[in-house]
Design a protein around this motif. Structure first.
Motif, PDB file in Angstrom:
ATOM      1  N   LYS A  56      -6.550   4.386  -9.602  1.00  0.00           N
ATOM      2  CA  LYS A  56      -5.907   5.855 -10.420  1.00  0.00           C
ATOM      3  C   LYS A  56      -5.379   5.732 -11.438  1.00  0.00           C
ATOM      4  O   LYS A  56      -5.261   6.615 -12.108  1.00  0.00           O
ATOM      5  N   LEU A  57      -4.629   4.488 -11.719  1.00  0.00           N
ATOM      6  CA  LEU A  57      -3.888   3.943 -12.877  1.00  0.00           C
ATOM      7  C   LEU A  57      -4.703   3.793 -14.007  1.00  0.00           C
ATOM      8  O   LEU A  57      -4.167   3.693 -15.229  1.00  0.00           O
ATOM      9  N   LEU A  58      -6.103   3.512 -13.952  1.00  0.00           N
ATOM     10  CA  LEU A  58      -6.923   2.954 -15.054  1.00  0.00           C
ATOM     11  C   LEU A  58      -7.513   4.167 -15.746  1.00  0.00           C
ATOM     12  O   LEU A  58      -7.699   5.262 -15.313  1.00  0.00           O
ATOM     13  N   GLU A  59      -7.349   4.093 -16.916  1.00  0.00           N
ATOM     14  CA  GLU A  59      -8.154   4.946 -17.939  1.00  0.00           C
ATOM     15  C   GLU A  59      -9.561   4.978 -17.782  1.00  0.00           C
ATOM     16  O   GLU A  59     -10.209   4.105 -17.859  1.00  0.00           O
ATOM     17  N   PRO A  60     -10.133   6.098 -17.361  1.00  0.00           N
ATOM     18  CA  PRO A  60     -11.554   6.140 -17.027  1.00  0.00           C
ATOM     19  C   PRO A  60     -12.528   5.668 -18.093  1.00  0.00           C
ATOM     20  O   PRO A  60     -13.556   5.253 -18.010  1.00  0.00           O
ATOM     21  N   GLN A  79       6.026   8.954 -11.142  1.00  0.00           N
ATOM     22  CA  GLN A  79       4.558   8.866 -12.229  1.00  0.00           C
ATOM     23  C   GLN A  79       5.223   8.536 -13.715  1.00  0.00           C
ATOM     24  O   GLN A  79       4.541   7.616 -14.310  1.00  0.00           O
ATOM     25  N   PRO A  80       6.134   9.161 -14.251  1.00  0.00           N
ATOM     26  CA  PRO A  80       6.333   8.562 -15.621  1.00  0.00           C
ATOM     27  C   PRO A  80       7.078   7.246 -15.681  1.00  0.00           C
ATOM     28  O   PRO A  80       7.373   6.791 -16.895  1.00  0.00           O
ATOM     29  N   LYS A  81       7.318   6.458 -14.638  1.00  0.00           N
ATOM     30  CA  LYS A  81       7.905   5.263 -14.644  1.00  0.00           C
ATOM     31  C   LYS A  81       6.955   4.172 -14.270  1.00  0.00           C
ATOM     32  O   LYS A  81       7.284   3.133 -13.950  1.00  0.00           O
ATOM     33  N   ILE A  82       5.480   4.741 -14.297  1.00  0.00           N
ATOM     34  CA  ILE A  82       4.458   3.756 -13.764  1.00  0.00           C
ATOM     35  C   ILE A  82       4.557   2.587 -14.913  1.00  0.00           C
ATOM     36  O   ILE A  82       4.453   1.135 -14.388  1.00  0.00           O
ATOM     37  N   GLN A  83       4.707   2.590 -15.952  1.00  0.00           N
ATOM     38  CA  GLN A  83       4.773   1.482 -16.998  1.00  0.00           C
ATOM     39  C   GLN A  83       5.843   0.530 -16.731  1.00  0.00           C
ATOM     40  O   GLN A  83       5.703  -0.668 -16.715  1.00  0.00           O
ATOM     41  N   GLN A  84       7.116   0.978 -16.485  1.00  0.00           N
ATOM     42  CA  GLN A  84       8.266   0.262 -16.045  1.00  0.00           C
ATOM     43  C   GLN A  84       8.184  -0.529 -14.775  1.00  0.00           C
ATOM     44  O   GLN A  84       8.532  -1.635 -14.509  1.00  0.00           O
ATOM     45  N   PHE A  85       7.588   0.240 -13.755  1.00  0.00           N
ATOM     46  CA  PHE A  85       7.227  -0.286 -12.519  1.00  0.00           C
ATOM     47  C   PHE A  85       6.257  -1.682 -12.446  1.00  0.00           C
ATOM     48  O   PHE A  85       6.629  -2.622 -12.060  1.00  0.00           O
ATOM     49  N   LEU A  86       5.203  -1.420 -13.300  1.00  0.00           N
ATOM     50  CA  LEU A  86       4.099  -2.494 -13.513  1.00  0.00           C
ATOM     51  C   LEU A  86       4.726  -3.718 -14.154  1.00  0.00           C
ATOM     52  O   LEU A  86       4.568  -4.725 -13.866  1.00  0.00           O
ATOM     53  N   ARG A  87       5.560  -3.554 -14.948  1.00  0.00           N
ATOM     54  CA  ARG A  87       6.017  -4.609 -15.977  1.00  0.00           C
ATOM     55  C   ARG A  87       7.045  -5.342 -14.916  1.00  0.00           C
ATOM     56  O   ARG A  87       7.393  -6.563 -15.075  1.00  0.00           O
ATOM     57  N   GLN A  93       0.684  -1.341   0.002  1.00  0.00           N
ATOM     58  CA  GLN A  93      -0.074  -0.010   0.096  1.00  0.00           C
ATOM     59  C   GLN A  93       0.861   1.464  -0.018  1.00  0.00           C
ATOM     60  O   GLN A  93       0.756   2.097  -0.799  1.00  0.00           O
ATOM     61  N   LYS A  94       1.955   1.140   0.801  1.00  0.00           N
ATOM     62  CA  LYS A  94       2.734   2.368   0.946  1.00  0.00           C
ATOM     63  C   LYS A  94       3.689   2.392  -0.481  1.00  0.00           C
ATOM     64  O   LYS A  94       3.751   3.790  -0.930  1.00  0.00           O
ATOM     65  N   ILE A  95       4.161   1.465  -1.070  1.00  0.00           N
ATOM     66  CA  ILE A  95       4.853   1.686  -2.192  1.00  0.00           C
ATOM     67  C   ILE A  95       4.027   2.069  -3.542  1.00  0.00           C
ATOM     68  O   ILE A  95       4.179   3.116  -4.048  1.00  0.00           O
ATOM     69  N   PHE A  96       2.833   1.564  -3.608  1.00  0.00           N
ATOM     70  CA  PHE A  96       1.903   2.023  -4.647  1.00  0.00           C
ATOM     71  C   PHE A  96       1.651   3.630  -4.648  1.00  0.00           C
ATOM     72  O   PHE A  96       1.681   4.327  -5.551  1.00  0.00           O
ATOM     73  N   SER A  97       1.414   4.108  -3.217  1.00  0.00           N
ATOM     74  CA  SER A  97       1.355   5.495  -3.102  1.00  0.00           C
ATOM     75  C   SER A  97       2.397   6.309  -3.401  1.00  0.00           C
ATOM     76  O   SER A  97       2.619   7.238  -4.141  1.00  0.00           O
ATOM     77  N   ALA A  98       3.673   5.859  -2.939  1.00  0.00           N
ATOM     78  CA  ALA A  98       4.895   6.603  -3.116  1.00  0.00           C
ATOM     79  C   ALA A  98       5.434   6.488  -4.685  1.00  0.00           C
ATOM     80  O   ALA A  98       5.798   7.415  -5.001  1.00  0.00           O
ATOM     81  N   VAL A  99       5.146   5.459  -5.411  1.00  0.00           N
ATOM     82  CA  VAL A  99       5.422   5.495  -6.938  1.00  0.00           C
ATOM     83  C   VAL A  99       4.562   6.346  -7.574  1.00  0.00           C
ATOM     84  O   VAL A  99       5.287   7.065  -8.466  1.00  0.00           O
ATOM     85  N   GLN A 100       3.312   6.555  -7.201  1.00  0.00           N
ATOM     86  CA  GLN A 100       2.388   7.322  -7.892  1.00  0.00           C
ATOM     87  C   GLN A 100       2.941   9.026  -7.462  1.00  0.00           C
ATOM     88  O   GLN A 100       2.733   9.787  -8.431  1.00  0.00           O
ATOM     89  N   GLN A 101       3.713   9.055  -6.414  1.00  0.00           N
ATOM     90  CA  GLN A 101       3.924  10.309  -5.915  1.00  0.00           C
ATOM     91  C   GLN A 101       5.090  10.719  -6.308  1.00  0.00           C
ATOM     92  O   GLN A 101       5.414  12.007  -6.843  1.00  0.00           O
ATOM     93  N   PHE A 102       6.287   9.868  -6.679  1.00  0.00           N
ATOM     94  CA  PHE A 102       7.383  10.507  -7.078  1.00  0.00           C
ATOM     95  C   PHE A 102       7.869   9.797  -8.148  1.00  0.00           C
ATOM     96  O   PHE A 102       8.733  10.339  -9.141  1.00  0.00           O
TER      97      PHE A 102
END
Length: 1284
Positions: free
Chosen positions: A950-954, A880-888, A869-878
């Motif tokens: 929050k990462l899902l396209e509405p 954001q441009p690397k979300i794709q790489q993080f999820l992969r 829970q903390k990591i998902f929040s931190a990754v989106q906070q700091f």
């Protein structure tokens, strides 16, 4: 003949001259004058003689004057005359114009107008006469024939100007025509004619011709129409900016002449200078500028603001720089300037934050996104101004710098509370404040990059704030300083005196500020960089001198130095030997060399005693940590490069000595008991005694040393079983001390009971350790790893440290330890840790782990979930441009060969895969019995799902599936856990508002709340709807009730924002009735949406005001929200008051909304008010007879808080009805036929009751109130309630 005329003119009387002139034929005089003028002879004297012999008192003289005047005009226009002759003739014609009779002036003016409209002017020189003719005409008092009527001279002048401005103007004479009007006395209406005509010519002129025309317009604006002049100039260049941006983006071009970017910016700069100069001479022009742009604040600021207008505002701020140079006599005049400038800066600051608030509102509401088109925001425009300022816009840069610092000063972090930075402004949400502060930093950084002349000033102002604001959070200024130095390291040399002065104050600054300041200039102080090494080294020596003067030998300073040594080595490898030798000699001061002596470290030497004051002198644990990391780096980096080279044994001996010392410390620490450190359970750990403080310091040192040795032994273990046994022994020493400290702190109930020191384990090691504990499947490692895996406490400790590191990242943006400031390394470690925690949680569910659990505290699975829970929040906070790489990185099935195929997998698809795992876990939890329900895990799961959603396209199917799934969970699961219900409902609302408006959802939930809590009329039985099972008797109030009221408040805020936007558009439009009627058509969808929202919200409130809500926050919030509902309804009514006349009335759905409010809300509001007041009376009566005075006082305070909003609600209802009456009269529609006006509205809070309770001295002498009358009259019939 010419000599004859001149000789007759020389006589005292003009009789003979008149007689002679009358004898001449019609064309003789004009031919003579023409010949003389062309030959360059005395044409002026001849012209004066002719005028002398042609008095206006005689008809013949008047006609002769008329012909001569026309002849002269033609001569001047022909271009055949010498410049001096032409000027002399024009001067004589000007002098004689006032002697002409009115009709003749009208004829002359018409000739000029015809020449202008027909384009027959040759050089336009004769146009200098037109303002004289018009001025002379205005002085004529007699009535003159004009057209088919008779007008005065002033009226003729007005008609002539109107005719001139309505005709065609040749491009080459526009500037001259505009300029001439400054010499004509004009009424406000006539000025408007001229201004409108000149502004309309902008688009037909060459770009380079516009600045002089603007100058003439600004001069003319002193006569009036300042607003029109400014609006026209700003609108034209804003359109040019927009057209230019569309050209740059390749979009379809506007129908405007294409111009090069550089040329456009230079012209805009010239225009801005003209306007600034005009404002210096006419401060009313400055006021008008601010007023014009401030109108946009009421509606859509993007309509009024553009890069050009922002640049203009910034340039206006320069005027105050001249204030100190003026004489005292002019103080008042320039004081008005100063007020204007302050308004300008305030306007820009407000516009920025309003823009960010609008953006936040739009991003959080699909309802608004569907209604409001995407626009450029003020922040984008300001940054565009910065970019444009490269084109010699020096007059803008100072304003940019001021604005940047104003934004950073105003919206940066303000206070420090318990060591944490907080925002001080409750009225503005945190996100707009952060964005505004970040924008200010971007403005300053980009301005710094573009303009070298301003660099020193920016740097000095940043350093001033760092030094003078030590008591306030200045992280944003330190970040800016770091970016400035990163971009231009040598800029520090240009301000070396200021930098060294800042370093002189280091000892007075907080440690964190000192650390970040040193890190900010660290880029520069690398003497081995590619910059000027001599100058660099000299400057570094100056800094080092300052450091030696101001840095004492305190522990926090040593700690900072130890933490920085690793980075120093990594960047300057040639310093390795000297640094390692220094560390070795420092360690030997606290190391017991005798191998059999326990303990191995001199803890007493690390503590400084000064009287009764005990403090840490040497952070020995950080020293060992620094040595361990530097030694590992040396072995991995330096030694491999030295292989094959001959080195002196003395230079290599230090790392072997360090290895031996660390080995010895490890062995002896394992053998040592707590008694050897005098830290057993019987020791004093109180914070109030000196021995207790000393023992606390020693305990933390020992724990830190244990952690360092754990990491050291793991790094050299090569998965040796013996090494892992040593690690476990070290951990047991750590744990014993940790348990003792927690136990002692818990008993003492001190603030430090729940505090833990930062772990000395590096994030890289934590990642490697977790991977080894949970994911290492190599056969040869299993036996040794079984030692560590046998201890659940050690594995829980490892996960806890990971949580601590992530929490540190969230709070500070970095972590302690090596590479803790390196975002890329932190990100890689986060990916590795997340992958392990995710596998551990999904492989061993909490329910399975806790079934055989004996230890206290959270299970490992639950800790893993908390970490996720903390990591998902931190990754989106700091990151954001690397979300794709993080999820992969989380996809453990990913293989290198499949990376190319998976590159096409979107963030939404990857996120949906992770979401499904957590959905399954939550479903498993919900399938358990109520008594087995793990509330903590459920809360964490919902928080994780909220973060991932929050990462899902509405617009994606995955988002719709997530919304449907969440809605289904809420509809089918009934849990009495209030916190879980609140978390799940928040998730539902956050998804719903991103997909569509939540008003239907609110209505359904309000019906459920009403069904569970019952009606305010106890005789009415309410039918239960059960739309959502999550709403039950336990959760309906206050949990769900407060949530839905909060969401309703947000909907009202959105509606109010739309209404304000519509009203702003109406106030900006000055159109004819027909054009205005057509202009309202585009607003119809917005109006319809507003009415639909309010109508559904009205049914929502209809349910809640009939609900028997418990006393407390629910009643208080409902009354406040009802007040906001009526305020919004009033705003809508006032909007229709503005537009109903031009639009032909009000729409039918508005009439229905008013009817619904009169029948389904207002009467019930009064009933609810009576219900609340009756409850307060009942409480008062019961409290007086039975309860203790203190309990009664508390209860009465709550009652007073609840009843306080009632007068506001009554006033809001009355205001609504008041404006409905006005709208009824204006629209000719009886809107009040559905409104039942009450006869008694005198409500009051009885202060004497409160006095009685506080004084405890008697009974309430005035118990009866007047509100009961009202309640009886307005009681809603029971037939409006749903019965079984």
């Amino acid at each position: 003949m010419d000599q004859k005329i001149l000789s007759l003119a020389a006589e005292k009387t003009a009789d003979k001259l008149q007689e002679f002139l009358q004898t001449l034929r019609e064309g003789d005089l004009t031919n003579l004058l023409q010949n003389q003028a062309v030959k360059g002879k005395v044409a002026g004297a001849l012209l004066r003689a002719i005028f002398k012999g042609s008095p206006c008192s005689e008809e013949a003289g008047t006609l002769r004057r008329r012909k001569i005047y026309t002849c002269c005009i033609q001569l001047v226009e022909s271009g055949d005359l010498q410049k001096e002759i032409a000027s002399e003739i024009i001067g004589l014609l000007m002098l004689e114009a006032h002697h002409f009779p009115g009709p003749l002036l009208v004829e002359l003016a018409n000739e000029f107008i015809s020449a202008v409209r027909e384009g027959s002017l040759v050089n336009g020189k004769s146009l200098e006469l037109l303002p004289i003719i018009l001025t002379a005409l205005a002085t004529k008092k007699e009535n003159l024939a004009y057209g088919k009527g008779v007008l005065s001279g002033e009226e003729c002048k007005k008609q002539l100007i109107n005719t001139l401005c309505s005709g065609r103007w040749d491009q080459q004479y526009v500037i001259q025509l505009t300029s001439m009007f400054k010499d004509v006395p004009l009424t406000a209406e006539e000025v408007e004619f001229v201004v409108e005509k000149a502004l309309s010519m902008f688009s037909k002129m060459n770009l380079q011709e516009i600045p002089p025309l603007v100058y003439q317009l600004l001069v003319l604006s002193s006569k009036g129409s300042r607003k029109s002049v400014l609006e026209g100039i700003i609108a034209f260049f804003s359109a040019l900016d927009k057209q230019h941006n569309e050209e740059q983006s390749g979009d379809e071009l506007l129908d405007v002449v294409t111009v090069p970017s550089g040329e456009l910016r230079h012209v805009e700069g010239t225009i801005i200078l003209h306007i600034v100069f005009a404002i210096k001479l006419d401060y009313e022009l400055g006021r008008e500028l601010v007023k014009h742009l401030k109108v946009g604040q009421q509606g859509d600021s993007n309509n009024n603001l553009s890069p050009f207008s922002i640049a203009l505002l910034l340039s206006v701020t320069r005027i105050q720089r001249f204030q100190d140079q003026v004489l005292d006599l002019l103080f008042i005049f320039f004081h008005l300037f100063l007020l204007t400038i302050l308004k300008v800066l305030d306007l820009l600051k407000t516009s920025v934050v309003k823009s960010f608030k609008d953006l936040q509102l739009l991003q959080g509401s699909k309802f608004l996104q569907n209604l409001v088109p995407h626009r450029s925001y003020v922040s984008t425009m300001i940054l565009e101004v910065v970019k444009n300022s490269v084109h010699s816009w020096d007059h803008v840069t100072q304003g940019l710098v001021e604005l940047g610092f104003i934004l950073m000063d105003s919206y940066g972090p303000k206070k420090v509370l318990d060591g944490k930075t907080i925002e001080t402004s409750p009225s503005l949400s945190r996100m707009p404040n952060q964005h505004a502060c970040k924008l200010g930093a971007n403005i300053l950084l980009e301005t710094f990059k573009i303009h070298e002349m301003i660099r020193q000033e920016i740097l000095e102002q940043v350093l001033n704030r760092v030094v003078t604001r030590a008591s306030s959070p200045i992280s944003h200024f330190l970040d800016l300083l770091s970016n400035i130095v990163m971009y231009a390291p040598l800029v520090l040399q240009s301000c070396s005196s200021k930098v060294t002065e800042a370093f002189d104050y280091l000892s007075f600054l907080p440690l964190q500020t000192v650390q970040r300041l040193l890190k900010a200039v660290q880029v520069h102080v690398d003497v081995h960089s590619h910059y000027n090494s001599v100058a660099n080294e000299t400057f570094c020596l100056e800094i080092m001198d300052s450091l030696r003067r101001c840095l004492s030998q305190q522990a926090d300073v040593r700690l900072m130095l130890y933490e920085g040594f690793y980075d120093v080595l990594r960047r300057n490898s040639q310093l390795a030997n000297s640094v390692m030798q220094t560390l070795l000699s420092q360690l030997k001061q606290f190391y017991e060399p005798k191998p059999d002596l326990l303990p191995p470290l001199k803890l007493e030497a690390c503590i400084l005693t000064q009287g009764d004051k005990i403090s840490l002198q040497e952070p020995l644990d950080y020293l060992l940590c620094c040595i361990q990391h530097c030694l590992a780096w040396y072995k991995n980096t330096v030694i491999p490069l030295q292989q094959g080279e001959e080195e002196e044994e003395e230079e290599e001996a230090f790392y072997e000595d360090l290895d031996d010392i660390l080995e010895s410390i490890t062995n002896r620490m394992i053998k040592s008991e707590l008694e050897d450190f005098e830290l057993d359970k019987s020791a004093d750990f109180s914070q109030s005694t000196s021995i207790g403080i000393k023992n606390n310091i020693c305990a933390f040192l020992v724990m830190g040393v244990c952690e360092v040795l754990i990491e050291y032994n793991f790094s050299i273990s090569s998965f040796s079983k013996n090494r892992f046994e040593d690690i476990l022994s070290l951990f047991m020493c750590y744990k014993k001390l940790s348990d003792i400290l927690n136990e002692k702190a818990g008993k003492a109930k001190t603030k430090t009971a729940n505090k833990t020191n930062d772990s000395l384990l590096s994030m890289k090691f934590v990642s490697s350790l977790l991977t080894a504990l949970f994911r290492d499947s190599i056969q040869s490692h299993q036996e040794s790893l079984s030692v560590l895996r046998s201890s659940n406490e050690f594995m829980r400790y490892a996960v806890n440290v990971a949580l601590q590191k992530v929490q540190q990242l969230k709070e500070t943006g970095h972590v302690s330890g090596p590479d803790g400031q390196n975002p890329d390394k932190i990100f890689q470690n986060l990916c590795d840790i997340t992958r392990v925690l995710l596998w551990r949680y999904t492989s061993i569910p909490t329910s399975v782990e806790e079934s055989g659990k004996k230890e206290k505290g959270k299970s490992i699975s639950l800790l893993c979930l908390e970490g996720l829970q903390k990591i998902f929040s931190a990754v989106q906070q700091f990151y954001q441009p690397k979300i794709q790489q993080f999820l992969r990185a989380l996809d453990v099935t990913d293989k290198e060969g499949e990376e190319r195929e998976d590159a096409d997998v979107s963030v939404t698809q990857r996120t949906a895969f992770q979401i499904r795992q957590f959905q399954r876990s939550l479903l498993n939890l919900l399938s358990s019995q109520e008594e087995d329900f793990n509330s903590k895990e459920a809360l964490l799961l919902v928080t994780v799902l909220t973060s991932l959603s929050k990462l899902l396209e509405p617009s994606s199917p995955q988002f719709v599936q997530m919304l449907s799934w969440t809605s289904k969970i809420c509809k089918e699961n009934s849990r009495e856990d209030a916190l879980f219900c609140k978390s799940l409902m928040n998730l539902l609302f956050s998804l719903h508002v991103s997909y569509k408006s939540p008003v239907i959802l609110l209505r359904d939930l309000s019906q459920d709340i009403h069904g569970h809590l019952g009606d305010i009329d106890q005789d009415v039985e309410v039918e239960k709807t059960n739309h959502f099972a999550i709403v039950n008797l336990r959760t309906a109030a206050p949990t769900v009730c407060l949530l839905v009221l909060s969401q309703a408040e947000k909907v009202l805020e959105e509606v109010d924002w739309l209404i304000t936007k519509l009203k702003g558009q109406v106030s900006q439009e000055t159109l004819s009735e027909e054009a205005s009627s057509q202009a309202t058509l585009p607003n119809q969808p917005v109006e319809k949406a507003i009415i639909m929202q309010l109508g559904t919200l009205l049914t929502f409130f209809h349910e809640l005001v009939q609900t028997a809500l418990p006393s407390g926050s629910c009643v208080d919030t409902l009354l406040k929200d009802l007040c906001k509902m009526y305020t919004t309804l009033t705003a809508l009514v006032r909007y229709y008051l503005q537009v109903c006349q031009s639009s032909g009335g009000i729409p039918k759905n508005m009439e229905k909304l008013v009817k619904l409010s009169g029948s389904h809300l207002t009467p019930l509001c009064y009933s609810f008010i009576s219900y609340v007041q009756n409850k307060s009376k009942s409480l008062n009566y019961t409290g007086e007879k039975k309860e203790k005075p203190a309990a009664v006082a508390t209860a009465m305070a709550r009652v007073l808080r609840e009843t306080k909003p009632i007068p506001n609600l009554i006033f809001a209802i009355e205001q609504y009805e008041k404006f409905l009456i006005h709208l009824s009269k204006k629209s000719k529609v009886n809107l009040m036929q559905h409104m039942k006006l009450s006869t008694s509205r005198d409500f009051k809070i009885k202060g004497n009751i409160l006095d009685m309770v506080l004084r405890e001295d008697g009974e309430d002498e005035n118990e009866e109130g007047t509100a009961s009358e009202h309640g009886g009259q307005n009681k809603e019939p029971a037939k409006k309630k749903r019965k079984k």
